[in-house]
Design a protein around this motif. Structure first.
Motif, PDB file in Angstrom:
ATOM      1  N   ASP A 131       0.791  -1.247  -0.032  1.00 48.28           N
ATOM      2  CA  ASP A 131       0.086  -0.006  -0.137  1.00 48.28           C
ATOM      3  C   ASP A 131       0.842   1.364   0.027  1.00 48.28           C
ATOM      4  N   LYS A 132       0.137   2.437   0.188  1.00 49.97           N
ATOM      5  CA  LYS A 132       1.174   3.522   0.008  1.00 49.97           C
ATOM      6  C   LYS A 132       1.957   3.833   1.194  1.00 49.97           C
ATOM      7  N   ASN A 133       2.122   3.080   2.285  1.00 51.85           N
ATOM      8  CA  ASN A 133       3.041   3.136   3.247  1.00 51.85           C
ATOM      9  C   ASN A 133       3.998   1.733   3.240  1.00 51.85           C
ATOM     10  N   GLY A 134       3.631   1.086   2.006  1.00 52.46           N
ATOM     11  CA  GLY A 134       4.608   0.088   1.896  1.00 52.46           C
ATOM     12  C   GLY A 134       4.332  -1.295   2.859  1.00 52.46           C
ATOM     13  N   HIS A 135       2.968  -1.288   3.250  1.00 54.24           N
ATOM     14  CA  HIS A 135       2.713  -2.327   4.057  1.00 54.24           C
ATOM     15  C   HIS A 135       2.080  -3.326   3.154  1.00 54.24           C
ATOM     16  N   THR A 136       2.363  -4.550   3.137  1.00 56.44           N
ATOM     17  CA  THR A 136       1.640  -5.889   2.595  1.00 56.44           C
ATOM     18  C   THR A 136       0.633  -6.267   3.377  1.00 56.44           C
ATOM     19  N   ALA A 137       0.104  -7.539   2.947  1.00 53.71           N
ATOM     20  CA  ALA A 137      -0.953  -7.965   3.633  1.00 53.71           C
ATOM     21  C   ALA A 137      -0.709  -8.501   5.167  1.00 53.71           C
ATOM     22  N   LEU A 138       0.753  -9.248   4.977  1.00 52.57           N
ATOM     23  CA  LEU A 138       1.514  -9.741   6.273  1.00 52.57           C
ATOM     24  C   LEU A 138       1.511  -8.789   7.082  1.00 52.57           C
ATOM     25  N   HIS A 139       2.143  -7.292   6.698  1.00 54.23           N
ATOM     26  CA  HIS A 139       2.555  -6.255   7.647  1.00 54.23           C
ATOM     27  C   HIS A 139       1.097  -5.928   8.341  1.00 54.23           C
ATOM     28  N   LEU A 140       0.172  -5.797   7.550  1.00 57.77           N
ATOM     29  CA  LEU A 140      -1.355  -5.358   8.046  1.00 57.77           C
ATOM     30  C   LEU A 140      -1.740  -6.349   8.976  1.00 57.77           C
TER      31      LEU A 140
END
Length: 79
Positions: A20-29
């Motif tokens: 996403d715009k913050n560099g987060h992947t599904a795993l980060h989220l």
């Protein structure tokens, strides 16, 4: 589980490591939002990049380790 169904569908494969715009992947989220079942499911899938960094230079594992609540809740070491 919705995540398992998505992982089994090739149409969604490109989303596994999408950022996403913050560099987060599904795993980060999933890690940030205390979704331990999703984290476990994603980490077992070899297509998921466990070492992908967000814009803060953190992996999903780093996010879990930063938060004592998450570490206790997950009670896992996924790296």
């Amino acid at each position: 589980m919705l995540v398992k169904n998505m992982l089994s569908n090739p149409r969604f494969e490109k989303l596994l490591n999408e950022r996403d715009k913050n560099g987060h992947t599904a795993l980060h989220l999933a890690s940030m939002n205390f979704h331990s079942n999703v984290v476990c499911t994603l980490t077992w899938d070899r297509r998921v990049n466990l070492s992908q960094l967000n814009k803060n230079g953190l992996t999903a594992s780093d996010i879990v380790r930063q938060n004592e609540r998450t570490t206790r809740q997950f009670n896992i070491n996924f790296l």
